[in-house]
Scaffold this motif. Structure first.
Motif, PDB file in Angstrom:
ATOM      1  N   PRO A   1       3.413   0.443 -12.783  1.00  0.00           N
ATOM      2  CA  PRO A   1       3.994  -0.893 -12.715  1.00  0.00           C
ATOM      3  C   PRO A   1       3.139  -1.791 -11.829  1.00  0.00           C
ATOM      4  N   TYR A   2       3.016  -3.043 -12.206  1.00  0.00           N
ATOM      5  CA  TYR A   2       2.249  -3.990 -11.397  1.00  0.00           C
ATOM      6  C   TYR A   2       2.858  -4.085  -9.996  1.00  0.00           C
ATOM      7  N   THR A   3       4.186  -4.160  -9.941  1.00  0.00           N
ATOM      8  CA  THR A   3       4.896  -4.291  -8.666  1.00  0.00           C
ATOM      9  C   THR A   3       5.979  -3.236  -8.565  1.00  0.00           C
ATOM     10  N   VAL A   4       6.075  -2.604  -7.405  1.00  0.00           N
ATOM     11  CA  VAL A   4       7.218  -1.751  -7.086  1.00  0.00           C
ATOM     12  C   VAL A   4       8.051  -2.491  -6.044  1.00  0.00           C
ATOM     13  N   TYR A   5       9.330  -2.648  -6.326  1.00  0.00           N
ATOM     14  CA  TYR A   5      10.232  -3.411  -5.464  1.00  0.00           C
ATOM     15  C   TYR A   5      11.216  -2.464  -4.788  1.00  0.00           C
ATOM     16  N   LEU A   6      11.310  -2.557  -3.472  1.00  0.00           N
ATOM     17  CA  LEU A   6      12.216  -1.709  -2.689  1.00  0.00           C
ATOM     18  C   LEU A   6      13.187  -2.581  -1.900  1.00  0.00           C
TER      19      LEU A   6
ATOM     20  N   THR B   1       5.318   6.796  -1.563  1.00  0.00           N
ATOM     21  CA  THR B   1       5.174   7.108  -2.992  1.00  0.00           C
ATOM     22  C   THR B   1       4.878   5.845  -3.786  1.00  0.00           C
ATOM     23  N   ALA B   2       5.589   4.761  -3.466  1.00  0.00           N
ATOM     24  CA  ALA B   2       5.376   3.492  -4.165  1.00  0.00           C
ATOM     25  C   ALA B   2       3.947   3.002  -3.997  1.00  0.00           C
ATOM     26  N   LEU B   3       3.401   3.156  -2.805  1.00  0.00           N
ATOM     27  CA  LEU B   3       2.029   2.705  -2.551  1.00  0.00           C
ATOM     28  C   LEU B   3       1.005   3.509  -3.351  1.00  0.00           C
ATOM     29  N   ARG B   4       1.351   4.738  -3.678  1.00  0.00           N
ATOM     30  CA  ARG B   4       0.434   5.566  -4.479  1.00  0.00           C
ATOM     31  C   ARG B   4       0.475   5.201  -5.959  1.00  0.00           C
ATOM     32  N   TYR B   5       1.622   4.711  -6.438  1.00  0.00           N
ATOM     33  CA  TYR B   5       1.784   4.520  -7.874  1.00  0.00           C
ATOM     34  C   TYR B   5       1.832   3.062  -8.320  1.00  0.00           C
ATOM     35  N   ALA B   6       1.955   2.121  -7.415  1.00  0.00           N
ATOM     36  CA  ALA B   6       1.980   0.713  -7.800  1.00  0.00           C
ATOM     37  C   ALA B   6       0.596   0.255  -8.229  1.00  0.00           C
ATOM     38  N   GLY B   7       0.551  -0.614  -9.223  1.00  0.00           N
ATOM     39  CA  GLY B   7      -0.732  -1.109  -9.697  1.00  0.00           C
ATOM     40  C   GLY B   7      -1.323  -2.198  -8.819  1.00  0.00           C
ATOM     41  N   ASN B   8      -0.475  -3.083  -8.294  1.00  0.00           N
ATOM     42  CA  ASN B   8      -0.980  -4.221  -7.530  1.00  0.00           C
ATOM     43  C   ASN B   8      -0.340  -4.383  -6.162  1.00  0.00           C
ATOM     44  N   ARG B   9       0.987  -4.154  -6.076  1.00  0.00           N
ATOM     45  CA  ARG B   9       1.667  -4.402  -4.801  1.00  0.00           C
ATOM     46  C   ARG B   9       2.993  -3.668  -4.725  1.00  0.00           C
ATOM     47  N   VAL B  10       3.441  -3.500  -3.477  1.00  0.00           N
ATOM     48  CA  VAL B  10       4.781  -3.003  -3.185  1.00  0.00           C
ATOM     49  C   VAL B  10       5.478  -4.056  -2.336  1.00  0.00           C
ATOM     50  N   VAL B  11       6.695  -4.393  -2.704  1.00  0.00           N
ATOM     51  CA  VAL B  11       7.469  -5.391  -1.972  1.00  0.00           C
ATOM     52  C   VAL B  11       8.698  -4.723  -1.372  1.00  0.00           C
ATOM     53  N   VAL B  12       8.892  -4.897  -0.069  1.00  0.00           N
ATOM     54  CA  VAL B  12      10.037  -4.307   0.617  1.00  0.00           C
ATOM     55  C   VAL B  12      10.892  -5.427   1.193  1.00  0.00           C
ATOM     56  N   LYS B  13      12.145  -5.459   0.797  1.00  0.00           N
ATOM     57  CA  LYS B  13      13.076  -6.441   1.360  1.00  0.00           C
ATOM     58  C   LYS B  13      13.692  -5.869   2.626  1.00  0.00           C
ATOM     59  N   ARG B  14      13.642  -6.661   3.697  1.00  0.00           N
ATOM     60  CA  ARG B  14      14.161  -6.210   4.988  1.00  0.00           C
ATOM     61  C   ARG B  14      15.015  -7.296   5.632  1.00  0.00           C
ATOM     62  N   PRO B  15      15.971  -6.905   6.470  1.00  0.00           N
ATOM     63  CA  PRO B  15      16.738  -7.905   7.210  1.00  0.00           C
ATOM     64  C   PRO B  15      15.842  -8.604   8.228  1.00  0.00           C
ATOM     65  N   LYS B  16      16.177  -9.813   8.565  1.00  0.00           N
ATOM     66  CA  LYS B  16      15.423 -10.531   9.578  1.00  0.00           C
ATOM     67  C   LYS B  16      15.472  -9.757  10.895  1.00  0.00           C
ATOM     68  N   GLY B  17      14.320  -9.507  11.475  1.00  0.00           N
ATOM     69  CA  GLY B  17      14.248  -8.800  12.749  1.00  0.00           C
ATOM     70  C   GLY B  17      14.183  -7.290  12.633  1.00  0.00           C
ATOM     71  N   ALA B  18      14.359  -6.734  11.425  1.00  0.00           N
ATOM     72  CA  ALA B  18      14.305  -5.277  11.263  1.00  0.00           C
ATOM     73  C   ALA B  18      12.865  -4.796  11.363  1.00  0.00           C
ATOM     74  N   GLU B  19      12.697  -3.581  11.880  1.00  0.00           N
ATOM     75  CA  GLU B  19      11.347  -3.029  12.002  1.00  0.00           C
ATOM     76  C   GLU B  19      10.788  -2.702  10.625  1.00  0.00           C
ATOM     77  N   ARG B  20       9.466  -2.634  10.533  1.00  0.00           N
ATOM     78  CA  ARG B  20       8.809  -2.317   9.276  1.00  0.00           C
ATOM     79  C   ARG B  20       9.060  -0.853   8.910  1.00  0.00           C
ATOM     80  N   LEU B  21       9.093  -0.584   7.621  1.00  0.00           N
ATOM     81  CA  LEU B  21       9.162   0.806   7.185  1.00  0.00           C
ATOM     82  C   LEU B  21       7.863   1.502   7.582  1.00  0.00           C
ATOM     83  N   ASN B  22       7.986   2.690   8.153  1.00  0.00           N
ATOM     84  CA  ASN B  22       6.813   3.476   8.578  1.00  0.00           C
ATOM     85  C   ASN B  22       5.949   2.739   9.603  1.00  0.00           C
TER      86      ASN B  22
END
Length: 266
Positions: free
Chosen positions: A181-186, A222-243
């Protein structure tokens, strides 16, 4: 398949067809079917004449709060409003996943939930695979898509042409797609917060059914390994980054943000 909470399938409809659907779903999910008045489990998945809905068993002595049943509707309500009024490629969600004038990316929505964002992206013209690992939420989504297909309007065309539902672990399902997929959305379950929308009754119910997304960091890798162009992660304002992984860029909103990881920039 995730371990299911104490839940029962019931049916309030008089139609024999709907009754048969309820019994078939109970068998498919490995759940008990019973008359609603006799159910003793906390949650009841109920077929009505209108839709499939998830509700709290208010007959239980320890259930003192009133809860509206939860169901998915792509025709009316919030989804219908977003379809009619908010289908612009200038909105933050569209910009985050890579939609732009003359280009509609294929999107793998790895945490589909109730399907709101995936439906908007499909309305904007992208082909969207919605992946949901909870069999209960997946059943609600499947019911909504079937009802949407029967509407014979713009919604039915969107669902038929641009929405596909997969059930199960997204980390495994993404490996078996015919093309990346061009984009993986989380959009993983938000952390507990006093100000979080998860404190609303229906969202507490979803957390009880789905549980916390304890594997969201693994899902990102896993998403970063299989996405074609980008991975988008929705987070609450002020939440720490995944990983604690720094994104390529961020799209800020009032109460949340999109962390965008461009594959070629990592």
């Amino acid at each position: 398949m995730p371990k299911l909470p104490l839940i029962t399938i019931s049916c309030t409809a008089s139609s024999d067809t709907i009754l048969q659907k309820a019994r078939a779903l109970a068998k498919k999910l490995g759940l008990d079917f019973c008359d609603k008045k006799q159910c003793r489990n906390r949650y009841i998945l109920t077929y009505t004449d209108e839709h499939l809905e998830l509700g709290v068993n208010e007959q239980l002595e320890n259930c003192k709060e009133k809860h509206s049943p939860l169901f998915v509707d792509f025709i009316h309500g919030n989804a219908g409003y977003r379809h009619a009024r908010n289908c612009t490629i200038k909105q933050p969600l569209a910009r985050a996943v890579g939609i732009k004038s003359g280009f509609r990316p294929d999107i793998f929505d790895a945490t589909a939930g109730l399907g709101g964002d995936g439906f908007v992206l499909a309305c904007l013209g992208s082909n969207v695979i919605l992946n949901e690992r909870s069999p209960i939420i997946g059943a609600l989504l499947e019911d909504a898509m079937q009802r949407g297909l029967q509407a014979q309007n713009a919604t039915s065309e969107v669902i038929q042409k641009r929405m596909t539902l997969l059930l199960g672990d997204a980390k495994e399902n993404i490996k078996h797609l015919t093309s990346p997929p061009y984009t993986v959305y989380l959009d993983p379950m938000y952390p507990h917060s006093k100000k979080s929308a998860l404190n609303k009754k229906e969202m507490r119910m979803i957390r009880d059914i789905v549980g916390d997304d304890d594997d969201s960091e693994e899902l990102l890798e896993t998403a970063l390994r299989y996405a074609g162009n980008r991975v988008v992660v929705k987070r609450p304002k002020g939440a720490e980054r995944l990983n604690s992984k720094n994104p390529s860029h961020v799209i800020e909103m009032k109460n949340s943000r999109f962390d965008v990881y461009m594959i070629n920039h990592l």
